[in-house]
Write an enzyme that holds these catalytic residues in place. Structure first.
Site, PDB file in Angstrom:
ATOM      1  N   GLY A  92      -1.022  -0.290   6.471  1.00 40.58           N
ATOM      2  CA  GLY A  92       0.339   0.230   6.623  1.00 40.58           C
ATOM      3  C   GLY A  92       0.401   1.530   7.398  1.00 40.58           C
ATOM      4  CE  LYS A 113      -6.219   6.691   4.228  1.00 38.59           C
ATOM      5  NZ  LYS A 113      -7.244   6.715   3.173  1.00 38.59           N
ATOM      6  CG  ASP A 125       5.606   8.320   6.161  1.00 39.29           C
ATOM      7  OD1 ASP A 125       4.514   7.779   5.856  1.00 39.29           O
ATOM      8  OD2 ASP A 125       5.855   9.522   5.911  1.00 39.29           O
ATOM      9  N   GLY A 126       3.960   5.351   7.533  1.00 41.41           N
ATOM     10  CA  GLY A 126       2.795   5.208   8.413  1.00 41.41           C
ATOM     11  C   GLY A 126       2.016   6.496   8.608  1.00 41.41           C
ATOM     12  CG  ASP A 250      -5.743  -2.807  -2.002  1.00 35.41           C
ATOM     13  OD1 ASP A 250      -5.706  -3.167  -3.187  1.00 35.41           O
ATOM     14  OD2 ASP A 250      -5.239  -1.748  -1.599  1.00 35.41           O
ATOM     15  CG  ASN A 251      -8.103   0.865  -2.343  1.00 31.96           C
ATOM     16  OD1 ASN A 251      -7.700   0.654  -1.195  1.00 31.96           O
ATOM     17  ND2 ASN A 251      -7.368   1.488  -3.244  1.00 31.96           N
TER      18      ASN A 251
HETATM   19  P1  AMP Z   1      -3.898   3.055  -0.562  1.00 34.84           P
HETATM   20  O1  AMP Z   1      -3.309   3.497  -1.864  1.00 34.84           O
HETATM   21  O2  AMP Z   1      -4.133   4.179   0.412  1.00 34.84           O
HETATM   22  O3  AMP Z   1      -5.094   2.205  -0.738  1.00 34.84           O
HETATM   23  O4  AMP Z   1      -2.775   2.162   0.128  1.00 34.84           O
HETATM   24  C1  AMP Z   1      -2.250   0.973  -0.435  1.00 34.84           C
HETATM   25  C2  AMP Z   1      -1.388   0.287   0.599  1.00 34.84           C
HETATM   26  O5  AMP Z   1      -0.253   1.084   0.914  1.00 34.84           O
HETATM   27  C3  AMP Z   1      -2.082  -0.002   1.910  1.00 34.84           C
HETATM   28  O6  AMP Z   1      -1.583  -1.218   2.402  1.00 34.84           O
HETATM   29  C4  AMP Z   1      -1.648   1.153   2.772  1.00 34.84           C
HETATM   30  O7  AMP Z   1      -1.702   0.843   4.139  1.00 34.84           O
HETATM   31  C5  AMP Z   1      -0.214   1.353   2.307  1.00 34.84           C
HETATM   32  N1  AMP Z   1       0.267   2.731   2.517  1.00 34.84           N
HETATM   33  C6  AMP Z   1      -0.086   3.847   1.842  1.00 34.84           C
HETATM   34  N2  AMP Z   1       0.570   4.927   2.303  1.00 34.84           N
HETATM   35  C7  AMP Z   1       1.369   4.497   3.304  1.00 34.84           C
HETATM   36  C8  AMP Z   1       2.301   5.116   4.185  1.00 34.84           C
HETATM   37  N3  AMP Z   1       2.557   6.412   4.137  1.00 34.84           N
HETATM   38  N4  AMP Z   1       2.943   4.342   5.085  1.00 34.84           N
HETATM   39  C9  AMP Z   1       2.713   3.019   5.151  1.00 34.84           C
HETATM   40  N5  AMP Z   1       1.849   2.369   4.353  1.00 34.84           N
HETATM   41  C10 AMP Z   1       1.188   3.092   3.439  1.00 34.84           C
HETATM   42 MG    MG Z   2      -6.290   1.233   0.282  1.00 34.82          MG
END
Ligand code: AMP
Ligand code: MG
Length: 480
Positions: A92, A113, A125-126, A250-251
């Site tokens: 994301g 990232k 917001d990416g 996913d992690n």
């Molecule tokens: P994470 O908790 O970092 O493992 O993220 C879990 C999911 O949420 C993944 O698919 C990430 O790409 C997405 N994600 C986390 N933060 C953001 C963000 N600010 N914008 C878009 N996607 C996000």
């Molecule tokens: Mg992740």
């Protein structure tokens, strides 16, 4: 040598050879005022990246404003069980800008990232905050110095843009290096499609991570290898007191690397029930649960491979079950062997497990610092102020005396595995507080200290101190 003859060496991105459903071509979103905050010169050199990414283009490439020649950036699709619930996810806010072949002929991913929205962003917001990207940078680099398999951090570039979280914060992009960003969740996503997609992903993964293995059934081998790699990894986390915090599928990396540093932390005071993550209210990902969760995640991985493991589905299920059950034995062996070293044992005795468990029970009861207890044991003629440990110390010395190796040799062994310095949360938080205000001195100093975690340097002493009770961190936030 982790490269396969079948893969096109020149190809900047072999992931594009996979079925299109597994990724989306995606350019990073440019930013107006990028500034290099930290660049990992040593890593860049060791990976042979210095020819591709140099002083003149580093900031621009590593924030996503410039794309490397011949590279086709992509975001990867994946799914995942988040706290046990299945969800479709994907990168994301991450973009794989290129693959690269290192001087050791190993293929690696270069991923940004926080580089902007992608089709997988959902409501996000990416973007990423400077603080969280610097946190991932310092903890992942500390893990590497602690000899724990991990993604690495090449750089953090601030975007000059603000990101809105609970408060407005500075934005930044982290460049992450990995053997390959393939997760258990990537397989779960492929399995939603069809057997062909799973097969293509499994073939790719096997060739990429285990090119040297000639197997009659590469899928069984792949499963066994991933189970083994995770058993080894989690045993190492336990031995160092590392709590990942969000062990969603996913992690969990198929390459066996620690990945996605969110609300992770190192334990100060030892307790098996320790949880840091503010979002983990049930304690699903507590310290003591990590091996069980790893095995649960691996079972989700095994399920995706069932159509490939055997033509007969019942036999395939049996194969998967036996591989997953084997995790317990592998983990126990890695754990016990590692713990033996932590208390200076060269040999195996059946009573060692009890000896180690008694020490851990004692540490929990007396609320001892996890890291420093092992350092204390290395102090010659150590006498604890706590009389309760005397009996254990006597047993331990008896056990050491039964070995052919001298006490000094045991101490040398202990020194090689018990870190003197770990990234303690209160220190990391202090460094980050200054860093986001533009003062990187505490951060760079801490980073430097963490490069030699096993050396007992006098001027590193201050970093070995546990937090004062008022500074103790009980909760860590994704702080994304
Ligand atoms: P994470 O908790 O970092 O493992 O993220 C879990 C999911 O949420 C993944 O698919 C990430 O790409 C997405 N994600 C986390 N933060 C953001 C963000 N600010 N914008 C878009 N996607 C996000
Ligand atoms: Mg992740």
């Amino acid at each position: 040598m982790n490269i396969n003859k079948d893969m096109k060496h020149t190809s900047k991105n072999t992931y594009l050879e996979l079925p299109g459903i597994l990724y989306t071509k995606q350019m990073p979103t440019p930013v107006k005022e990028p500034e290099m905050i930290i660049f990992n010169e040593d890593l860049s050199k060791s990976l042979g990246l210095n020819k591709t990414i140099n002083e003149s283009n580093a900031t621009s490439v590593l924030v996503g404003n410039t794309i490397l020649e011949d590279s086709i950036p992509i975001s990867q699709s994946y799914a995942g069980h988040q706290f046990g619930h299945f969800t479709i996810l994907g990168d994301g806010r991450a973009i794989l800008i290129s693959e690269h072949i290192t001087p050791d002929l190993e293929r690696i991913d270069i991923q940004l990232k926080g580089s902007g929205e992608t089709p997988y962003s959902r409501r996000g917001d990416g973007r990423a905050t400077l603080s969280s990207m610097l946190r991932e940078y310092i903890i992942s680099e500390a893990m590497a110095s602690l000899h724990i398999k991990t993604t690495r951090s090449l750089a953090v570039v601030s975007t000059g843009e603000q990101v809105i979280r609970e408060q407005i914060q500075s934005g930044a992009v982290l460049t992450r290096i990995s053997k390959g960003h393939i997760r258990v969740g990537t397989f779960q996503f492929a399995a939603l499609k069809d057997t062909e997609t799973i097969k293509a992903l499994a073939d790719y993964t096997f060739k990429r991570f285990y090119p040297e293995i000639d197997s009659t059934n590469p899928y069984i081998t792949l499963l066994d290898k991933v189970v083994d790699a995770q058993a080894e990894l989690i045993a190492k986390w336990q031995q160092i007191g590392f709590i990942h915090g969000v062990m969603n599928t996913d992690n969990m990396s198929i390459a066996g690397e620690t990945i996605d540093y969110g609300p992770c932390a190192f334990m100060d005071t030892y307790h098996p029930n320790t949880v840091f993550s503010s979002i983990d209210q049930q304690g699903r990902y507590s310290y003591k649960n990590q091996p069980l969760i790893a095995q649960w995640n691996l079972a989700r991985f095994a399920e995706t491979l069932i159509p490939l493991l055997h033509d007969d589905q019942n036999k395939a299920i049996k194969i998967a079950e036996s591989s997953i059950e084997h995790f317990t034995e592998l983990y126990e062996t890695y754990w016990l062997n590692g713990m033996r070293k932590k208390i200076g044992l060269f040999t195996n005795e059946s009573s060692d497990r009890i000896l180690i468990e008694e020490l851990l029970d004692h540490m929990a009861k007396e609320k001892l610092d996890f890291t420093n207890t092992f350092i204390d044991l290395m102090t010659p003629n150590y006498r604890s102020p706590l009389k309760t440990i005397d009996e254990w110390l006597l047993k331990w010395h008896d056990r050491l005396n039964k070995q052919a190796e001298s006490f000094e040799e045991s101490m040398t062994l202990m020194r090689s595995v018990n870190p003197y310095v770990i990234p303690r949360n209160h220190q990391v938080e202090l460094a980050l507080k200054d860093a986001v205000m533009g003062d990187m001195s505490a951060f760079t100093r801490l980073l430097e200290v963490l490069k030699s975690p096993f050396e007992h340097k006098l001027n590193h002493k201050q970093y070995t101190l546990p937090p004062e009770p008022s500074k103790e961190v009980y909760k860590t936030y994704c702080g994304t």
